[in-house]
Motif scaffolding. Sequence first.
Motif, PDB file in Angstrom:
ATOM      1  N   GLU A  51      26.985   8.420  75.552  1.00 39.87           N
ATOM      2  CA  GLU A  51      28.007   7.914  76.464  1.00 39.87           C
ATOM      3  C   GLU A  51      27.694   6.454  76.769  1.00 39.87           C
ATOM      4  OE1 GLU A  51      30.733   9.442  77.730  1.00 39.87           O
ATOM      5  OE2 GLU A  51      30.311  11.309  76.694  1.00 39.87           O
ATOM      6  N   VAL A  52      28.715   5.621  76.739  1.00 40.81           N
ATOM      7  CA  VAL A  52      28.598   4.180  76.980  1.00 40.81           C
ATOM      8  C   VAL A  52      29.295   3.875  78.297  1.00 40.81           C
ATOM      9  CG1 VAL A  52      29.253   1.906  76.110  1.00 40.81           C
ATOM     10  CG2 VAL A  52      28.592   3.708  74.496  1.00 40.81           C
ATOM     11  N   ASP A  53      28.586   3.238  79.226  1.00 39.53           N
ATOM     12  CA  ASP A  53      29.124   2.900  80.542  1.00 39.53           C
ATOM     13  C   ASP A  53      28.678   1.481  80.868  1.00 39.53           C
ATOM     14  OD1 ASP A  53      29.599   2.555  83.286  1.00 39.53           O
ATOM     15  OD2 ASP A  53      28.918   4.565  83.814  1.00 39.53           O
ATOM     16  N   LEU A  54      29.591   0.507  80.722  1.00 37.00           N
ATOM     17  CA  LEU A  54      29.274  -0.899  80.982  1.00 37.00           C
ATOM     18  C   LEU A  54      30.031  -1.371  82.212  1.00 37.00           C
ATOM     19  CD1 LEU A  54      28.373  -0.581  77.995  1.00 37.00           C
ATOM     20  CD2 LEU A  54      29.267  -2.848  77.578  1.00 37.00           C
ATOM     21  N   GLY A 108      33.083   4.710  76.875  1.00 38.92           N
ATOM     22  CA  GLY A 108      33.325   5.314  75.578  1.00 38.92           C
ATOM     23  C   GLY A 108      32.133   6.129  75.113  1.00 38.92           C
ATOM     24  N   THR A 109      32.168   6.491  73.838  1.00 41.11           N
ATOM     25  CA  THR A 109      31.057   7.223  73.225  1.00 41.11           C
ATOM     26  C   THR A 109      30.716   6.593  71.888  1.00 41.11           C
ATOM     27  OG1 THR A 109      32.564   8.795  72.171  1.00 41.11           O
ATOM     28  CG2 THR A 109      31.620   9.459  74.288  1.00 41.11           C
ATOM     29  N   TYR A 110      29.465   6.753  71.511  1.00 37.55           N
ATOM     30  CA  TYR A 110      29.005   6.320  70.199  1.00 37.55           C
ATOM     31  C   TYR A 110      28.430   7.546  69.504  1.00 37.55           C
ATOM     32  CZ  TYR A 110      26.539   3.928  66.459  1.00 37.55           C
ATOM     33  OH  TYR A 110      26.110   3.510  65.223  1.00 37.55           O
ATOM     34  N   ASP A 111      28.939   7.831  68.313  1.00 33.26           N
ATOM     35  CA  ASP A 111      28.485   8.979  67.526  1.00 33.26           C
ATOM     36  C   ASP A 111      27.369   8.517  66.602  1.00 33.26           C
ATOM     37  OD1 ASP A 111      28.225  10.981  65.471  1.00 33.26           O
ATOM     38  OD2 ASP A 111      30.181  11.757  66.096  1.00 33.26           O
ATOM     39  N   LEU A 112      26.166   8.999  66.855  1.00 37.03           N
ATOM     40  CA  LEU A 112      25.004   8.594  66.058  1.00 37.03           C
ATOM     41  C   LEU A 112      25.103   9.046  64.609  1.00 37.03           C
ATOM     42  CD1 LEU A 112      22.252   9.362  68.704  1.00 37.03           C
ATOM     43  CD2 LEU A 112      22.852   7.093  67.834  1.00 37.03           C
ATOM     44  N   LYS A 113      25.780  10.173  64.362  1.00 38.35           N
ATOM     45  CA  LYS A 113      25.903  10.687  62.994  1.00 38.35           C
ATOM     46  C   LYS A 113      26.872   9.857  62.158  1.00 38.35           C
ATOM     47  CE  LYS A 113      24.847  15.479  64.166  1.00 38.35           C
ATOM     48  NZ  LYS A 113      25.399  16.825  64.333  1.00 38.35           N
ATOM     49  N   THR A 114      28.036   9.565  62.727  1.00 44.47           N
ATOM     50  CA  THR A 114      29.059   8.843  61.967  1.00 44.47           C
ATOM     51  C   THR A 114      28.988   7.332  62.166  1.00 44.47           C
ATOM     52  OG1 THR A 114      30.709   8.976  63.737  1.00 44.47           O
ATOM     53  CG2 THR A 114      30.632  10.813  62.150  1.00 44.47           C
ATOM     54  N   ARG A 115      28.207   6.905  63.165  1.00 42.48           N
ATOM     55  CA  ARG A 115      28.069   5.484  63.523  1.00 42.48           C
ATOM     56  C   ARG A 115      29.396   4.881  63.976  1.00 42.48           C
ATOM     57  NH1 ARG A 115      23.553   3.291  59.249  1.00 42.48           N
ATOM     58  NH2 ARG A 115      22.088   4.947  59.707  1.00 42.48           N
TER      59      ARG A 115
END
Length: 141
Positions: free
Chosen positions: A82-85, A120-127
Amino acid sequence: MIRLWLITFLCLTGCASAEIKPTSDEMDRVETVLQQVPCVGDLDGWERRYFYHPEFSDEENARALKEDRMSRPTGYDRSLIEVDLREANFGEFRSGRRSYSDYPPGSADNDDRKYRMVFGTYDLKTRKLNLYHCGGNIGPP
């Protein structure tokens, strides 16, 4: 007696669960992509907060609803960050990055102040980075 206390203490501290939160390497991967997003730009202008995507069981959700409280995570998807800026140097937000084992403090609070934010979110598998919001908290930044 001291020996028994020492053994109990060592066993309890060794058995305590470690916090599960994104590593520096994982946050580096997220930030490599984030800094290329036009509405994000220079990362020094943000308080950057990262945590693994929480998962909730149906049972926990039902219990929380019955007890009139927020659901507690029953696990974490360690492939999604999870991305929280929040705009740095606005109110309590400071430039830099932090990794959390749960929602960052104040992330669920109602806030009607005008500052920039990114979620947002960042998917480590799909980048892949999936941003849900990049702009002003209330209206334009």
